[in-house]
Design an enzyme around this catalytic site. Structure first.
Site, PDB file in Angstrom:
ATOM      1  N   CYS A 151      13.269   1.955  12.816  1.00 19.07           N
ATOM      2  CA  CYS A 151      12.615   3.035  13.993  1.00 19.07           C
ATOM      3  C   CYS A 151      11.142   1.983  13.976  1.00 19.07           C
ATOM      4  O   CYS A 151      11.617   1.493  14.025  1.00 19.07           O
ATOM      5  CB  CYS A 151      12.854   4.567  12.838  1.00 19.07           C
ATOM      6  SG  CYS A 151      11.395   4.807  11.998  1.00 19.07           S
TER       7      CYS A 151
ATOM      8  N   HIS B  67      14.394  -3.181  -9.545  1.00 25.65           N
ATOM      9  CA  HIS B  67      14.293  -2.365 -10.258  1.00 25.65           C
ATOM     10  C   HIS B  67      14.707  -0.649 -10.221  1.00 25.65           C
ATOM     11  O   HIS B  67      14.791  -0.264 -10.640  1.00 25.65           O
ATOM     12  CB  HIS B  67      12.827  -2.393 -10.544  1.00 25.65           C
ATOM     13  CG  HIS B  67      12.039  -3.753 -10.906  1.00 25.65           C
ATOM     14  ND1 HIS B  67      10.729  -3.988 -11.377  1.00 25.65           N
ATOM     15  CD2 HIS B  67      13.084  -5.123 -11.055  1.00 25.65           C
ATOM     16  CE1 HIS B  67      10.609  -4.735 -11.461  1.00 25.65           C
ATOM     17  NE2 HIS B  67      12.345  -5.692 -11.668  1.00 25.65           N
TER      18      HIS B  67
HETATM   19  C1  RB5 Z   1       9.682   7.286  17.970  1.00 24.78           C
HETATM   20  O1  RB5 Z   1       9.156   7.254  19.206  1.00 24.78           O
HETATM   21  C2  RB5 Z   1       8.942   7.454  17.000  1.00 24.78           C
HETATM   22  O2  RB5 Z   1       8.472   7.767  16.535  1.00 24.78           O
HETATM   23  C3  RB5 Z   1      10.360   6.697  15.790  1.00 24.78           C
HETATM   24  O3  RB5 Z   1      11.049   5.233  15.723  1.00 24.78           O
HETATM   25  C4  RB5 Z   1       9.562   6.565  14.274  1.00 24.78           C
HETATM   26  O4  RB5 Z   1       8.189   5.738  14.651  1.00 24.78           O
HETATM   27  C5  RB5 Z   1       9.331   7.207  13.450  1.00 24.78           C
HETATM   28  O5  RB5 Z   1       9.148   7.488  12.224  1.00 24.78           O
END
Ligand code: RB5
Length: 149
Positions: free
Chosen positions: A66, A99
């Site tokens: 993300c 680990h």
């Molecule tokens: C998306 O904009 C962002 O909030 C997500 O990808 C991530 O970073 C959340 O932890």
């Protein structure tokens, strides 16, 4: 057994690169989305899908991406059997497996670049849980806590 991978819009571009690279290297990959770049999509949808794929035994390991890695790691660890962590250094990407039996590597595409991501994924996928008694004892305590939760 395949590697499961997922990413929201924050990690979409890096995911596309990683999926192509893993497949070119002969790895079987289950791409659980996002299938397109959708700025309105939500990281838990992909994190939970990857975590379930690993925890239910349909994938050997998982990779989640993300923007920061934080949200995907938090969401993935809600699934019993998922052991997900952000690792942006090679030591942790390998040692987390050796680990701690980490089974999902989480990356933040807004934090690291493509080349570091590739090296981290290689370190993660090549590492094996050592099952040395002290590591197994610690893992057993984590698993007991998960059972009691
Ligand atoms: C998306 O904009 C962002 O909030 C997500 O990808 C991530 O970073 C959340 O932890």
């Amino acid at each position: 057994m395949p590697i499961a991978i997922g990413a929201d819009h924050g990690g979409f571009s890096l995911k596309q690169d990683i999926v192509a690279r893993l497949r070119a290297g002969g790895r079987e990959v289950t791409d659980l989305g996002a299938p397109i770049l959708d700025p309105a999509d939500d990281y838990p949808d992909f994190a939970l899908a990857v975590a379930r794929e690993v925890a239910e035994g349909r994938a050997e390991r998982g990779v989640l991406i993300c923007g920061s890695g934080v949200g995907a790691a938090i969401a993935a660890n809600k699934v019993k059997g998922a052991r997900a962590s952000i690792c942006h250094d090679c030591y942790s990407a390998a040692q987390g497996v050796e680990h701690d039996d980490m089974n999902i590597l989480v990356l933040g595409a807004r934090v690291i670049g493509t080349e570091l991501a590739r090296v981290l994924i290689d370190a993660f996928l090549q590492a094996k849980f050592t099952a040395e008694s002290r590591h197994q004892r610690r893992l057993n305590k984590v698993l007991a806590a998960e059972r009691d939760a």
